[in-house]
Design a protein around this motif. Sequence first.
Motif: not given
Lengths: 507, 329
Positions: A336-337, A340, A354, A360, A378, A380, A423, B202, B205-206, B209, B213, B215-222, B280
């Motif tokens: 996915p990365s 993107i 997903t 968060m 890097h 934030l 997104w 950064r 934050r990863y 994340a 979650n 899976e959601a992180s992976r799908l967000s390109g993390v 958390r």
Amino acid sequence: MLQDDKKNIQLLSMTGICKSFSGVQVLSDAQLELRSGEVHILAGENGAGKSTLIKILAGVHTEYTGTIHVDSKKVNFNSIHDAAAAGISVIHQELSLVPAMSVAENIFLGREKSRFAWLAKAEMIKKASNMLKEIGLDIDVTRELGDYPLSTQQMVEICKALAINCRIIVMDEPTSALTDVEVEKLFTIIAKLKQNGCGIIYITHKMEEIYRIADRISVLRDGKYIGTAPASELNQAKLIQWMVGRELNQQFPRHKPKDGSVALSVKDFTVADPSGKPFPVVSKVSFSVKTGEILGVAGLQGSGNSELLNGIFGTYGTKAKGKIELEGKSYNPATPSHAIANGISLLTNDRKTTGLVLGMNIVHNTTLAALKKFSPGHWLKPAKESQTAEHHKKALNLKAASLSMQVDSLSGGNQQKVAIAKWIETEPKIFFLDEPTRGVDVGAKHEIYELMNKWTSQGIAIVLITSEMPELLAMSDRIIVMHRGKITAEYASADATQEKILQAAMG
Amino acid sequence: MKNGLKHSWIASPVTRALGALIIIFVIGLIFNADSAFFKWGTHRDMLRAVSVYGMLACGMTMVIIAGGIDLSVGSILALTAVCFSLFTIHRGINVFIAIVLCLCIGTLCGVCSGAFIARFRIQPFIATLAMMVFARGVAKWVSGGQKISTAVQQADGSYKYVDVPEIFNIINSKILANNITVVTIIFLFCLLISWLLLVKLRYGRYIYAIGGNEEASRLSGVPVSRAKVLAYGLSGLFCAVAGICQAAQELQGDPEAGVAYELSAIAMVVIGGTSLQGGRGSIWLTLIGVLTIGYLEKILSINAVGEDKRLMLTGAIIIAAVLLQRTKK
Ligand SMILES: Nc1ncnc2c1ncn2[C@@H]1O[C@H](COP(=O)(O)OP(=O)(O)OP(=O)(O)O)[C@@H](O)[C@H]1O
Ligand SMILES: [Mg+2]
């Protein structure tokens, strides 16, 4: 219309319900009345407090003020067990099942048959299987629930709620994850329940559904009770006025820009079954999308349309194979990365598992997929992050007490808006939208359609999956239909009709 | 809307964790044998005693927030303590090079665990359990099962006593007019690095994340794998720092050192209020957890409570602190 004595008597009344979360008033003086044999629609915008009202009824939230009468007896629920004992069964908006347990175990979760462990297990499996067949679902109940698609999981949840014979049944957006065929099954079940004198509280944002099944409609706005009326006396325009507080343009606003160049072309794309079965979930699919175009991908459950988009996006890694060209350049779906970075974004169809990191806050979820933009070298830049989130909050009309709220305390529709904002921040060239308006209220749906127009006018190509047929027909410029992993038909939007699409989708 | 913020500080985890610390502190003021609590020296010694654990807890915090656990910290501490003593006392290698080598060894151990977890999807509990056993084995092999001390065995089997290298004394010394020990400063430095990573960078934050979650992180390109390797690698690095400090404090490298330290480190993180579910928590919560345990131990030792009762009390306090965190959710 119901002559039978057992029908049309009051089952439930909730009056003067107030509820606040750490000082934020969510419900103020809300009320709801339910009679036997009726489907009572509870309508309102995202964040109006519908789910909260239902959770109070279900015994999930026990701190509130106001009175609840069930069968004219005042009740006070201290737990979900109290509510269940009073004959209330709830299908919550967010699934409450355990994906790692079998379907049968899920259905009997919390009230396992425990006489002789091994004997009862066989009995449980048989019973679960029969119950699912009764609602038209023929699946292997010994398999893990998580193996099945979201729509099947939703049907299992419905089945579970019906397993306890209750007189008051609450369904909080039960169809947001269902395809048309299953929705029909659900409506048959609802008709049966009505016959048996049950009362049904039904929450949905889909207008067609409301007018198909509603007997009466109650509306909440910003936690306040607006009114109740028989469905026949409350037309759509007036209902929207009640919900939103103003009139709203209900037209689908698709403006197609001029034909562009090919943005994405896919040839012989195949996705192997993620759970290892020999049959691919997508087999040898070819299609292309142009810049500025919205391509609709129709299909019933198991058609592989969602898997197709996920495969191109890189979700399955090397399990997906085929020739892909991005603006004429060859591209291999790796991760996915990678996708993107190449300008492809995918709004997934299940925000809870997903889509979002529920623990968060809103800001951090909004910037997650484009975090590099917010952290040059890097480091934030929190101020820039908040600013961006604030911008999306306004643009998408996000209802949240503060941006530092965790997304799991947002209402379902508002969570969806956060996922969309995330997104948008990736600034894609090709945008895959898998159920973008799931759980989103009428006003916000319109906003999302306008956004889609804006993106296509900027030259973004959109591939759209949606289980809402009118949305698909009105927003797509071209529609391909999939059945069992293959494309079975393609229509220009002018030629497509609901019947044609359904026929092609059934194979 | 403003009211929402009025109450939020009561519910915030920091306030809750501080509550536990303050209760312990007040107990210390009440059971104040020889008015020890009014002397800064008591607090300084508490900080000194807790610093090595604290360094391990820093790494543990990052790993736990990332949704994992690191059981190997005690063993890596022993391994690096042994290596450091071996390099400096026995081999006479330049101190600077010895430190860098030890830090590399610790980091490498962490990176290995992280790589197995991220690439081969071995559960963190199992992967770091294996590393715990393995690193302990290496520590014993390198040291020949002996404590590496200033008594150096000669070729003929006799022992010769050598002077301990200067670096040992430096780490052990007190600075700022004897008001704080160098190990404590090093611990604070570890805290600072963890904070920078978790809050300002950064990859921090990863880490949140992924823990929240994956899976959601992976799908967000993390970059999930890289962030995990980073978390375990840093945990290994802090273990090495702790190992060097431990060697300096004991004036030797003991291959049996650090047994069950991972449990203390986890306890400190959890008492602070960072949830084992991941996603958390914060490094300041861990600092509070470290101080809570530090003061508890100190109070018990001031009042000469026996080890048996000490362990029982510590167990009870862990449960009490975690329950305190949970109320009113
Ligand atoms: N646990 C919570 N903590 C804080 N605020 C909450 C919590 N749960 C809900 N809220 C807030 O209460 C409001 C109402 O939420 P609710 O889920 O009842 O909306 P809804 O009408 O069901 O909306 P939707 O159509 O989007 O599902 C929202 O603004 C939400 O942010
Ligand atoms: Mg809701």
